[in-house]
Design an enzyme around this catalytic site. Structure first.
Site, mmCIF file in Angstrom:
data_model
loop_
_atom_site.group_PDB
_atom_site.id
_atom_site.type_symbol
_atom_site.label_atom_id
_atom_site.label_comp_id
_atom_site.label_asym_id
_atom_site.label_seq_id
_atom_site.Cartn_x
_atom_site.Cartn_y
_atom_site.Cartn_z
ATOM 1 N N SER A 269 0.716 -1.109 0.097
ATOM 2 C CA SER A 269 0.057 -0.026 0.052
ATOM 3 C C SER A 269 0.641 1.247 -0.073
ATOM 4 O O SER A 269 0.422 2.284 -0.057
ATOM 5 C CB SER A 269 -0.889 0.070 1.281
ATOM 6 O OG SER A 269 -0.299 0.034 2.375
ATOM 7 N N CYS A 270 2.165 1.114 0.079
ATOM 8 C CA CYS A 270 3.101 2.198 0.297
ATOM 9 C C CYS A 270 4.076 2.531 -0.937
ATOM 10 O O CYS A 270 3.898 3.787 -1.406
ATOM 11 C CB CYS A 270 3.909 2.195 1.316
ATOM 12 S SG CYS A 270 2.799 1.698 2.805
ATOM 13 N N PHE A 271 4.810 1.600 -1.168
ATOM 14 C CA PHE A 271 5.843 1.971 -2.214
ATOM 15 C C PHE A 271 4.872 2.506 -3.679
ATOM 16 O O PHE A 271 5.495 3.456 -4.148
ATOM 17 C CB PHE A 271 6.780 1.037 -2.540
ATOM 18 C CG PHE A 271 7.892 0.739 -1.533
ATOM 19 C CD1 PHE A 271 7.840 1.539 -0.228
ATOM 20 C CD2 PHE A 271 8.965 -0.224 -1.957
ATOM 21 C CE1 PHE A 271 8.908 1.437 0.463
ATOM 22 C CE2 PHE A 271 10.043 -0.158 -0.780
ATOM 23 C CZ PHE A 271 9.948 0.507 0.227
#
Ligand code: UGA
Length: 432
Positions: A269-271
């Protein structure tokens, strides 16, 4: 200190439980009643190592943690952390609408507060969002002025899914971004118990620099993985083992050994979200971030490279193909932007019958891709399969051995350097 945490997602629940663990009184506020009930019954609403134990201990025993849907609970606290989702728009740019709604609701609540309050943005937001968007929304809704009646800070998180509790309790650094002194003092009061017991370095800065540090961190790590994947792809072309190369590279202090595992690339969900958001923000400032764009491009290519290695060995149309691993990395049930998704879609385009297995992420993947077969074990997945693709490096895959005998053809293409090749197996590594 008395702390309110708005949002009970991965970050909100984790920091709420961890703040309680370091001695603060914490109330975790979320609009979702079932999440609130789960927390109050002593269970974590997400799958995260060591979190359930902390939630149980601090809701049931120390009683330093409770959850509620009531924003008014903010009024009994000194500091509020905003941990709301920051999804992306279709063009990759950040969507701050949930943050704005939360900030407005918080501001309306703070209108009733008699004394000073500090609001700390924890969500990942592009530089200047706190100063230019979130603070003015709170000011308007509260009818108060930031820096005079309430303070605003920004404290980025560096928690990895799967090890979030450990990362919180033993951080590499604590970044305190504040645009006024009182907010900074409150942030110190929140983090002092942690800093005292861990000796973590504390970085004091302004809010926009704190926001940028988060993107720089994630962008650098994403680019590091893409660079080792680029190098790994070259290694593969020359018949060189990229892991042997990376082991030697990692001995150089200037490079370091972490984030040098080449393979299918990064998901989660981040990079993906953060690289897209900072690229969009940079373009908005008329700057083309060439390195970050290349990092995304390399990452996007890895699943197709895995599939083309499979194509070199077998035409999969009409055949059963096993996919081992669906989570975006081991230790989590999260399938957001998992590299397994484009791999499965590529197999479907080739006309294969896909059978998939993951120790914990099956149900989450079933919601995204309902039309494939899901099995309860690696062995059942491999049975009668003509090929196997490995997308997540779960420990339990490393010890697979005789299970491969159940395949009709033992063709294994490993995207994560996780399977031990055995006699009779045709084994291909993505970058080795
Ligand atoms: C990442 C950062 O590591 C955290 O510091 C940050 O707080 C978090 O994003 C966030 O912004 O909230 P996370 O997404 O949980 O944490 O996952 P990582 O462990 O960083 O892995 C990201 C992806 O890179 C995974 O798909 C993983 O398989 C891949 N990866 C990682 C590699 O392909 N090779 C490596 O050597 C390392």
């Amino acid at each position: 200190m008395s702390i309110s945490v708005i949002g009970s997602g991965y970050v909100g629940t984790t920091i709420a439980a961890c703040f309680a663990d370091i001695g603060h009184e914490v109330v975790n506020i979320d609009v979702d009643e079932s999440i609130v009930d789960t927390i109050n019954s002593g269970e974590a609403p997400i799958h995260e190592d060591a979190l359930s134990e902390l939630v149980r201990e601090h809701t049931q025993e120390t009683k330093r943690l409770e959850a509620t849907t009531d924003y008014d609970s903010v009024l009994d606290t000194d500091v509020t952390f905003l941990c709301l989702p920051t999804p992306q728009n279709e063009d990759g740019s950040i969507d701050l609408s949930i943050m704005k709604t939360g900030a407005e609701q918080l501001g309306e609540t703070l209108a009733e507060k008699q004394d000073w309050h500090t609001v700390i943005v924890k969500s990942t937001v592009i530089p200047r969002s706190t100063e230019d968007v979130i603070t003015p929304v709170i000011e308007d809704a509260a009818g108060k002025t930031a820096g005079e009646e309430f303070g605003v800070g920004m404290n980025p998180e560096f928690l990895r899914e799967g090890t979030a509790v450990h990362d919180f309790l033993d951080p590499d650094k604590v970044v305190l971004g504040a645009d006024d002194e009182r907010a900074l003092t409150d942030m110190h009061d929140v983090f002092d118990p942690l800093v005292e017991r861990t000796d973590a370095p504390v970085v004091e800065t302004d809010t926009k620099t704190a926001e940028m540090i988060k993107y720089a961190n994630n962008g650098f790590l994403a680019a590091k993985v893409s660079l080792i994947n680029d190098i790994g792809n070259i290694c593969k072309e020359f018949g060189i083992d990229a892991y042997e190369v990376a082991d030697a590279m990692g001995l150089d202090d200037r490079i370091g050994e972490q984030f040098l595992r080449s393979g299918l690339g990064w998901g989660g969900s981040c990079f993906p979200k953060d690289t897209n958001a900072i690229i969009a923000a940079a373009r908005n400032q008329n700057y083309d971030p060439a390195m970050l764009e290349a990092a995304v491009e390399v990452n996007d290519r890895q699943p197709e490279r895995l599939l083309s290695l499979l194509d070199d060995h077998i035409e999969v149309s009409g055949k059963r193909v096993a996919v081992l691993g669906l989570a975006f990395k081991p230790g989590t049930d999260d399938v957001r932007n998992s590299r397994a998704i484009p791999v499965i879609e590529g197999l479907q385009e080739r006309g294969a019958t896909v059978a998939a297995y993951d120790p914990v992420a099956t149900e989450n993947m079933r919601e995204q891709l309902p039309d494939i077969e899901y099995e309860d074990s690696a062995e059942a997945t491999l049975t009668d399969a003509s090929a196997c693709l490995v997308c997540t490096d779960w420990d339990e895959f490393e010890v697979l051995d005789e299970e491969f005998d159940a395949m009709t053809q033992q063709i294994v293409v490993d995207g994560r350097r996780c399977i031990a090749p055995r006699e009779g197996m045709t084994y291909e590594g993505l970058t080795w």
